[in-house]
Design a protein around this motif. Structure first.
Motif, PDB file in Angstrom:
ATOM      1  N   UNK A   1      59.440  79.950  33.193  1.00 23.75           N
ATOM      2  CA  UNK A   1      58.431  80.734  33.903  1.00 23.75           C
ATOM      3  C   UNK A   1      57.287  79.795  34.255  1.00 23.75           C
ATOM      4  N   UNK A   2      56.442  80.213  35.196  1.00 23.03           N
ATOM      5  CA  UNK A   2      55.407  79.324  35.703  1.00 23.03           C
ATOM      6  C   UNK A   2      54.090  80.046  35.884  1.00 23.03           C
ATOM      7  N   UNK A   3      53.027  79.369  35.474  1.00 19.15           N
ATOM      8  CA  UNK A   3      51.678  79.869  35.721  1.00 19.15           C
ATOM      9  C   UNK A   3      51.028  78.943  36.740  1.00 19.15           C
ATOM     10  N   UNK A   4      50.721  79.493  37.884  1.00 20.42           N
ATOM     11  CA  UNK A   4      50.253  78.702  39.023  1.00 20.42           C
ATOM     12  C   UNK A   4      48.786  79.017  39.288  1.00 20.42           C
ATOM     13  N   UNK A   5      47.932  78.022  39.181  1.00 21.29           N
ATOM     14  CA  UNK A   5      46.505  78.236  39.425  1.00 21.29           C
ATOM     15  C   UNK A   5      46.224  78.156  40.922  1.00 21.29           C
ATOM     16  N   UNK A   6      45.619  79.210  41.450  1.00 23.55           N
ATOM     17  CA  UNK A   6      45.358  79.247  42.889  1.00 23.55           C
ATOM     18  C   UNK A   6      44.092  78.475  43.246  1.00 23.55           C
ATOM     19  N   UNK A   7      43.343  78.055  42.232  1.00 26.57           N
ATOM     20  CA  UNK A   7      42.161  77.237  42.503  1.00 26.57           C
ATOM     21  C   UNK A   7      42.535  75.761  42.602  1.00 26.57           C
ATOM     22  N   UNK A   8      43.144  75.242  41.534  1.00 22.21           N
ATOM     23  CA  UNK A   8      43.373  73.798  41.483  1.00 22.21           C
ATOM     24  C   UNK A   8      44.817  73.428  41.786  1.00 22.21           C
ATOM     25  N   UNK A   9      45.702  74.421  41.895  1.00 27.71           N
ATOM     26  CA  UNK A   9      47.080  74.126  42.251  1.00 27.71           C
ATOM     27  C   UNK A   9      47.945  73.661  41.099  1.00 27.71           C
TER      28      UNK A   9
ATOM     29  N   UNK B   1      50.303  73.682  37.820  1.00 27.83           N
ATOM     30  CA  UNK B   1      51.411  74.543  37.409  1.00 27.83           C
ATOM     31  C   UNK B   1      51.758  74.259  35.961  1.00 27.83           C
ATOM     32  N   UNK B   2      51.789  75.295  35.140  1.00 30.10           N
ATOM     33  CA  UNK B   2      52.258  75.160  33.758  1.00 30.10           C
ATOM     34  C   UNK B   2      53.616  75.838  33.645  1.00 30.10           C
ATOM     35  N   UNK B   3      54.580  75.109  33.130  1.00 33.23           N
ATOM     36  CA  UNK B   3      55.886  75.714  32.887  1.00 33.23           C
ATOM     37  C   UNK B   3      55.935  76.188  31.450  1.00 33.23           C
ATOM     38  N   UNK B   4      56.492  77.376  31.246  1.00 31.12           N
ATOM     39  CA  UNK B   4      56.660  77.852  29.878  1.00 31.12           C
ATOM     40  C   UNK B   4      57.946  78.656  29.770  1.00 31.12           C
ATOM     41  N   UNK B   5      58.281  79.035  28.537  1.00 30.79           N
ATOM     42  CA  UNK B   5      59.573  79.681  28.277  1.00 30.79           C
ATOM     43  C   UNK B   5      59.377  80.979  27.507  1.00 30.79           C
ATOM     44  N   UNK B   6      59.113  82.041  28.215  1.00 31.99           N
ATOM     45  CA  UNK B   6      58.848  83.329  27.561  1.00 31.99           C
ATOM     46  C   UNK B   6      60.153  83.989  27.139  1.00 31.99           C
ATOM     47  N   UNK B   7      60.733  83.480  26.069  1.00 31.47           N
ATOM     48  CA  UNK B   7      62.080  83.933  25.714  1.00 31.47           C
ATOM     49  C   UNK B   7      62.133  85.418  25.379  1.00 31.47           C
TER      50      UNK B   7
END
Lengths: 141, 141
Positions: A91-99, A101-107
């Motif tokens: 899964x990915x958290x995408x910041x619309x300010x700075x662009x 991206x953090x990838x994570x694994x919400x199992x």
DNA sequence: TGGAGACATGTTATAGCGTTACATCTCTTT
DNA sequence: AAAGAGATGTAACGCTATAACATGTCTCCA
């Protein structure tokens, strides 16, 4: 040079072809996600001339699980699965300010979605989870 | 004719403008998702001439919570939230065989994602959850 | 009453993302 | 050497989305 012998989302690093290696290098060296055309521009000095050269490499890299496509950005990122978890639960958290991206694994969340799918007889081959918003740093600024 | 007085994702049905009503009608009458250009073609007899007319209406309808954008399809669907749940927790199961789309509300999964975001200081303004695969009917066929 | 402001609409052109179609090259296998 | 498979090269095109600018249509109020 071959890039096969792969079932699906193998964890082994396959032997990449020249173009695949160039495209992966561009993504791996980038800070954030890149669009296919941005990759193309970056690889012109390496002889790339047409979008298809990029898309073909991307298709394979995604198949190998080395690159993820961000659907809400029409862009691509090198996989950085923290803790080397399954590529299936990314899964990915995408910041619309700075662009960023953090990838994570919400199992746990993925389990819940799979349970819904099972109950409905839906067989998911790919699950897209993307959060758009504001990262901690940008919220602080 | 006004379409304002809206905070964000209001549940009330706003007064739609002419173009918004036409676009929503097209989506609401469709069996599955439609692309903006498909909507445009369908509305040419109603006087539509340019993509922007469709995109402007879609922007508003999405803002009102009446239409969802499917990121992995670059297409749009009228909202069919089963049980009239929050538009914030919408997820979609998209069959790649027949093109059908089921909307559902995996509130538990959304809670887990929100917990991750809270822990990381990430403020999500939109959460995209899309399953691509094969629906029950197509699996049976 | 008539002008300002806000919003909706119309139109053209252009930018950005992705694929089709076809030709060529390079290996491996026999 | 011939055949086959996979990788590559190139041109042209189609689909998705927005920028920029012009016009229309209301409401409000001086």
């Amino acid at each position: 040079m071959t890039a096969h012998e792969h079932t699906h989302h193998d964890h082994d690093q396959p032997n990449l072809t020249k173009n695949q290696a160039l495209v992966f290098g561009a993504l791996d060296g980038a800070e954030g996600p890149l669009t296919a055309y941005a990759i193309l521009d970056q690889l012109r000095e390496d002889g790339f001339r047409a979008p298809l050269q990029v898309y073909r490499a991307l298709d394979k890299l995604v198949e190998f699980g080395m690159v993820h496509r961000l659907e809400s950005l029409n862009a691509f990122v090198a996989c950085r699965h923290p803790g080397c978890v399954s590529h299936e639960s990314a899964a990915f958290a995408i910041c619309e300010d700075c662009g960023s991206v953090q990838e994570f694994s919400p199992e746990e969340a993925m389990r819940v979605l799979k349970a819904w799918a099972d109950a409905k007889g839906f067989t998911a081959s790919k699950t897209t989870v993307e959060l758009r918003g504001r990262c901690k740093d940008c919220a602080a600024a």
